[in-house]
Design a protein around this motif. Structure first.
Motif, PDB file in Angstrom:
ATOM      1  N   ASP A 138      32.235 -52.900 -16.896  1.00 47.22           N
ATOM      2  CA  ASP A 138      32.076 -51.694 -17.715  1.00 47.22           C
ATOM      3  C   ASP A 138      32.862 -50.532 -17.105  1.00 47.22           C
ATOM      4  O   ASP A 138      33.504 -49.750 -17.820  1.00 47.22           O
TER       5      ASP A 138
ATOM      6  N   CYS B 126      31.388 -59.110  -7.183  1.00 47.69           N
ATOM      7  CA  CYS B 126      30.181 -58.376  -6.808  1.00 47.69           C
ATOM      8  C   CYS B 126      28.989 -58.967  -7.555  1.00 47.69           C
ATOM      9  O   CYS B 126      29.164 -59.793  -8.469  1.00 47.69           O
ATOM     10  N   GLU B 127      27.799 -58.559  -7.189  1.00 45.35           N
ATOM     11  CA  GLU B 127      26.598 -59.121  -7.797  1.00 45.35           C
ATOM     12  C   GLU B 127      26.442 -58.674  -9.247  1.00 45.35           C
ATOM     13  O   GLU B 127      26.107 -59.472 -10.115  1.00 45.35           O
ATOM     14  N   ASN B 128      26.656 -57.417  -9.538  1.00 45.80           N
ATOM     15  CA  ASN B 128      26.486 -56.914 -10.900  1.00 45.80           C
ATOM     16  C   ASN B 128      27.832 -56.884 -11.603  1.00 45.80           C
ATOM     17  O   ASN B 128      28.505 -55.857 -11.680  1.00 45.80           O
ATOM     18  N   LEU B 129      28.230 -58.042 -12.146  1.00 47.02           N
ATOM     19  CA  LEU B 129      29.545 -58.178 -12.752  1.00 47.02           C
ATOM     20  C   LEU B 129      29.701 -57.263 -13.964  1.00 47.02           C
ATOM     21  O   LEU B 129      30.725 -56.594 -14.126  1.00 47.02           O
ATOM     22  N   LYS B 130      28.701 -57.220 -14.827  1.00 46.15           N
ATOM     23  CA  LYS B 130      28.828 -56.429 -16.052  1.00 46.15           C
ATOM     24  C   LYS B 130      28.993 -54.947 -15.740  1.00 46.15           C
ATOM     25  O   LYS B 130      29.822 -54.256 -16.361  1.00 46.15           O
ATOM     26  N   GLU B 131      28.238 -54.446 -14.791  1.00 45.95           N
ATOM     27  CA  GLU B 131      28.341 -53.030 -14.441  1.00 45.95           C
ATOM     28  C   GLU B 131      29.737 -52.700 -13.937  1.00 45.95           C
ATOM     29  O   GLU B 131      30.326 -51.674 -14.298  1.00 45.95           O
TER      30      GLU B 131
ATOM     31  N   THR C  58      32.084 -52.168  -3.106  1.00 47.09           N
ATOM     32  CA  THR C  58      32.901 -53.250  -3.649  1.00 47.09           C
ATOM     33  C   THR C  58      34.318 -52.770  -3.950  1.00 47.09           C
ATOM     34  O   THR C  58      34.495 -51.809  -4.710  1.00 47.09           O
TER      35      THR C  58
END
Length: 297
Positions: free
Chosen positions: A74, A66-71, A48
């Motif tokens: 962070d 991306c799929e894992n926004l929080k990661e 990404t």
């Protein structure tokens, strides 16, 4: 710290593919704008692309797509801490802002940036300029066609670009002379990059020519399946109808090339009063809201 680096033309495929499917975002989510304007950088987080933007002393990240926004966020938070810059996400849709506030309760402030709203128009409406609201635009186009019956609409090509470069140089010189306190240096640099890397950026556009030479040009690129972004447009303001004509003719060209494109995004007004009036005079079908999220101090 993320390994952010300068964006180069060879990055287009991975960046454009990421942004093309990024949903209802504004003109910041365009490879051409990321490449041409200011100091903007990219770093890969897995597969990404992440984006760090600097406008003078103002810095921000774009909301990761991306799929894992929080990661991903962070990771950007950690990067901002290491860089000792205030964490700021720019260009969020209202839905994204709400989601981020839920993921990080109480951590961010959110504010809508009116100067950054994009003006989005139904392309068929701009092709025909139909309706009472656009009567004045039709009148200006009619006046131009009567005054310059032999005008030509020329698709932009590599061979035509040197003439557009010369025209743009003249436009900026005249603008600076008339408005000595108006700084257009960043825009001038961005247009020069767009001309230089016209093919690499997949730019498309038109020039409007009369017996006096080129009197207007407009160019942009397709940023979504249904949306074409108008990056740059210049015309001789003393010629009645030059701006409405180049606007209309670009809409017609893009509509004929890409019947699936429904909207022209004519970007924001940067808070410039005259530009705001000009874009409002076409009665946008959508004012695309953008939200800035900042980490609380």
């Amino acid at each position: 710290m993320l390994d952010f680096r300068k964006i180069v033309p060879e990055d287009r495929e991975i960046i454009h593919n990421n942004l093309f499917h990024s949903g209802a975002h504004g003109c910041e989510y365009s490879f051409a704008n990321l490449f041409c304007w200011a100091e903007q950088a990219v770093a890969l987080y897995g597969a990404t692309p992440l984006y760090f933007c600097r406008y003078g002393s103002w810095t921000c990240y774009l909301v990761p797509q991306c799929e894992n926004l929080k990661e991903a966020v962070d990771t950007l938070l950690a990067d901002a801490k290491e860089r000792r810059v205030r964490f700021r996400l720019f260009g969020a849709t209202p839905a994204e802002a709400e989601a981020l506030q839920s993921l990080y309760p109480g951590r961010f402030t959110a504010r809508s940036m009116r100067d950054g709203y994009d003006y989005v128009y139904d392309i068929e409406r701009l092709c025909g300029l139909r309706g009472r609201k656009l009567q004045a635009k039709r009148n200006h186009c009619n006046h131009f066609e009567q005054a310059y019956p032999d005008y030509r609409v020329l698709p932009l090509t590599k061979e035509l670009l040197p003439r557009c470069v010369e025209f743009t140089q003249g436009w900026h010189e005249e603008h600076t002379a008339a408005h000595p306190y108006s700084d257009t240096s960043e825009e001038k640099a961005a247009i020069q990059k767009a001309f230089r890397y016209f093919d690499e950026l997949h730019m498309e556009g038109i020039a409007l020519e009369t017996e006096d030479g080129i009197v207007a040009f407009s160019m942009g690129n397709r940023i979504r399946e249904d949306t074409f972004d108008v990056n740059f447009e210049k015309a001789r303001s003393e010629i009645n109808g030059a701006y409405p004509m180049v606007n209309r003719e670009l809409a017609r060209l893009i509509h004929s090339r890409y019947p699936e494109v429904k909207y022209l995004n004519r970007e924001d007004d940067m808070g410039i009063e005259g530009l705001r009036r000009a874009k409002e005079s076409y009665y946008p079908d959508l004012l695309l809201e953008k939200v800035v999220l900042e980490e609380r101090r």
